[in-house]
Design a protein around this motif. Structure first.
Motif, mmCIF file in Angstrom:
data_model
loop_
_atom_site.group_PDB
_atom_site.id
_atom_site.type_symbol
_atom_site.label_atom_id
_atom_site.label_comp_id
_atom_site.label_asym_id
_atom_site.label_seq_id
_atom_site.Cartn_x
_atom_site.Cartn_y
_atom_site.Cartn_z
ATOM 1 N N GLY A 1 0.811 -1.211 0.000
ATOM 2 C CA GLY A 1 0.000 0.000 0.000
ATOM 3 C C GLY A 1 0.842 1.258 0.000
ATOM 4 O O GLY A 1 0.577 2.216 -0.738
ATOM 5 N N SER B 1 1.131 3.915 -3.271
ATOM 6 C CA SER B 1 0.666 5.270 -2.974
ATOM 7 C C SER B 1 1.779 6.282 -3.213
ATOM 8 O O SER B 1 1.551 7.355 -3.778
ATOM 9 N N LEU C 1 -5.332 -2.309 6.783
ATOM 10 C CA LEU C 1 -6.012 -1.017 6.853
ATOM 11 C C LEU C 1 -5.797 -0.346 8.208
ATOM 12 O O LEU C 1 -5.744 0.885 8.301
ATOM 13 N N TYR D 1 -3.458 4.216 -0.526
ATOM 14 C CA TYR D 1 -2.911 3.122 0.277
ATOM 15 C C TYR D 1 -3.831 1.900 0.282
ATOM 16 O O TYR D 1 -3.394 0.772 0.029
ATOM 17 N N TRP D 2 -5.125 2.132 0.539
ATOM 18 C CA TRP D 2 -6.060 1.013 0.669
ATOM 19 C C TRP D 2 -6.206 0.251 -0.643
ATOM 20 O O TRP D 2 -6.305 -0.984 -0.653
ATOM 21 N N LEU D 3 -6.192 0.986 -1.759
ATOM 22 C CA LEU D 3 -6.367 0.347 -3.059
ATOM 23 C C LEU D 3 -5.099 -0.383 -3.487
ATOM 24 O O LEU D 3 -5.157 -1.478 -4.057
ATOM 25 N N ARG E 1 -3.013 -0.727 10.126
ATOM 26 C CA ARG E 1 -1.593 -0.343 10.170
ATOM 27 C C ARG E 1 -1.188 0.081 11.590
ATOM 28 O O ARG E 1 -0.935 1.258 11.859
ATOM 29 N N TYR F 1 -6.047 -8.219 4.991
ATOM 30 C CA TYR F 1 -6.350 -6.900 4.429
ATOM 31 C C TYR F 1 -6.957 -5.969 5.478
ATOM 32 O O TYR F 1 -6.619 -4.775 5.548
ATOM 33 N N LEU F 2 -7.832 -6.504 6.315
ATOM 34 C CA LEU F 2 -8.430 -5.676 7.375
ATOM 35 C C LEU F 2 -7.366 -5.162 8.337
ATOM 36 O O LEU F 2 -7.404 -4.008 8.779
ATOM 37 N N ALA G 1 -2.813 -1.782 -1.536
ATOM 38 C CA ALA G 1 -2.713 -3.024 -0.766
ATOM 39 C C ALA G 1 -3.705 -4.060 -1.281
ATOM 40 O O ALA G 1 -3.377 -5.253 -1.409
ATOM 41 N N LEU G 2 -4.919 -3.618 -1.617
ATOM 42 C CA LEU G 2 -5.950 -4.534 -2.110
ATOM 43 C C LEU G 2 -5.565 -5.124 -3.459
ATOM 44 O O LEU G 2 -5.713 -6.338 -3.694
#
Length: 500
Positions: free
Chosen positions: A149, A153, A391, A162-164, A393, A387-388, A166-167
């Motif tokens: 992430g 970014s 987010l 960041y979230w996208l 971190r 993933y959760l 990592a996903l």
């Protein structure tokens, strides 16, 4: 969105498409069997094993945390984080990986804890170590997600948040592990490993020339940054345990490393890897440490968390646009070459060492096809959990990785005892593993008072506790039956007799 960002995204996309294609090719070669899914039918040759273990070792820790630490401490990071690690890692690969491969080849074991049930004729140690392996692997998986992430970014100037980021990387690595199994992770690791090495070398040469060469760089450095003591307070009680245990010996039992050794085509391949690995490992980390140290000259004043971005920051400021995309691909290679293997190893232990034997004890027999499906489902489940956490971190990559590494180091005595000491008992292995990992967890989360570590890195007293409890409890409890002992140790004795 500017043209430079579009170029960066395009270059990263080409790399990711290449990864997906290789994973797809591996999936087409897949057989619907657990031994192929988890250990690629024990077919990994020298190149595949070297690059998969090397790539798995680097992760976001090597590409982000090590440069960050070097940015703050200087070249002494080579001693603190790397130091003894290259050689003790190889020792771990050989001491644990070699004998585990022999057992797996003889008895068909497909996971790093498979043999622990048969070793004592009781699945309890197998269950306990399996749970500990998965719990310790989750933080390791977490740092890969955070790294992915952060990198996407940074190099896209926030165009990919960041979230996208990592996903996106999680989805691709999950696909490789889900569809291609160990073969898919090994094949992609070769591709990713060469990209990672090429990019980091190019980046070092480019920055060296941009900053004016060694004389110009050294003249701007604080003398402590190039001294053995480093910048800031350090002690042998901290860096020796860290490099010997956390970034060294622990690698022998980290499950996504051990399962790769079990996937080798022969013990000879494992032996050769132990010679090649220190050269690759030491050379790579010298480069990343140098980039971190030089970054303190080029971009001063960063905090510890900001400094985890020092390599992409250097590329953004000093490298041509095309280099930023290439660097992003290189760092993602380091992250993805570990992430898919971690997901696969975790799913293999969950299905084969927890679910399957528990169901079997209740009279429920799973077909290999169903177990294969359950393993793949767990890959998806673990990906969502990871993933959760990504987010959230919770802290720096270094702090998360250190806890995971220290915990794995504490499992080493139990594995060593099971493979080398006939008098080792199941209760010794269980007590050793649980008490030491609990101690490490309490120390990492600052629940225990500082004095309990005796001014050493907390991995050291944890490791010592693991040895003491292993030996003490084993001597006080009943060993395995002669039949079980003979079943295992005769395998090793036959090999040594043949060698003589």
């Amino acid at each position: 969105m500017g043209g430079s960002v579009m170029l960066t995204i395009s270059m990263v996309s080409i790399y990711l498409i290449g990864t997906i294609c290789i994973g797809h090719l591996a999936a087409r070669k897949m057989e619907m069997s657990l031994v192929d899914l988890f250990v690629a039918n024990r077919s990994l040759g020298l190149l595949a094993l070297v690059m998969s273990i090397f790539g798995s070792q680097i992760t976001a820790f090597g590409m982000l945390s090590v440069p960050s630490n070097a940015y703050q401490m200087g070249y002494s990071t080579m001693g603190y984080m790397i130091g003894l690690a290259a050689f003790t890692s190889s020792a771990g690969f050989y001491l644990i990986g070699y004998r585990t491969w022999l057992l797996a080849d003889r008895y068909g074991y497909v996971t790093p804890v498979d043999f622990l049930g048969d070793r004592w004729g009781d699945n309890l140690p197998r269950y306990i170590v399996a749970v500990l392996q998965i719990l310790l692997e989750i933080p390791y998986i977490l740092i890969c997600g955070i790294g992915a992430g952060v990198i996407l970014s940074t190099i896209t100037a926030g165009a990919i948040p960041y979230w996208l980021g990592a996903l996106l990387i999680l989805v691709i690595t999950t696909y490789v592990a889900y569809a291609g199994g160990m073969r898919g992770t090994a094949w992609t690791n070769i591709y990713q490993g060469f990209i990672m090495l090429a990019v980091i070398v190019i980046m070092m040469v480019m920055l060296y020339r941009t900053l004016g060469g060694s004389a110009a760089i050294v003249s701007q450095l604080d003398p402590s940054m190039i001294s053995l003591g480093g910048k800031g307070p350090q002690s042998l009680g901290q860096w020796i345990p860290y490099s010997f245990l956390c970034t060294g010996l622990a690698n022998g039992v980290v499950m996504h490393m051990l399962i790769r050794n079990m996937s080798a085509s022969s013990p000879k391949v494992i032996q050769l890897n132990t010679l090649i690995y220190p050269v690759l490992y030491g050379g790579f980390f010298f480069i990343t440490v140098s980039l971190g140290v030089w970054g303190s000259v080029a971009i001063p004043g960063l905090s510890a968390m900001e400094a985890e971005n020092i390599i992409p920051m250097l590329a953004e400021r000093f490298a041509p646009t095309w280099m930023i995309g290439l660097l992003g691909a290189g760092i993602l290679s380091a992250i993805m070459s570990s992430w898919d293997g971690m997901l696969l190893a975790s799913s293999s232990i969950f299905s084969d060492d927890l679910l399957k034997p528990i169901l079997k004890s209740r009279g429920i027999q799973l077909s290999e096809e169903k177990e294969n499906k359950i393993s793949r489902f767990f890959i998806l489940f673990l990906s969502v959990v990871a993933y959760l956490l990504v987010l959230l971190r919770p802290t720096t990559i270094l702090a998360i990785a250190t806890f995971s590494f220290a915990g794995f180091a504490c499992l080493f005595p139990a594995y060593f005892g099971a493979l080398y000491w006939k008098r080792c008992t199941k209760w010794g292995a269980i007590t050793s593993s649980v008490t030491s990992v609990v101690f490490v967890a309490l120390s990492a989360f600052n629940i225990l008072p500082k004095w309990t570590s005796f001014n050493m890195h907390y991995s050291a007293p944890g490791f010592i506790l693991a040895i003491i409890t292993l030996v003490g409890v084993s001597l006080l409890t009943v060993p395995a039956s002669e039949e079980n002992i003979e079943k295992f140790f005769s395998v090793f004795e036959e090999v040594y007799e043949d060698a003589n």
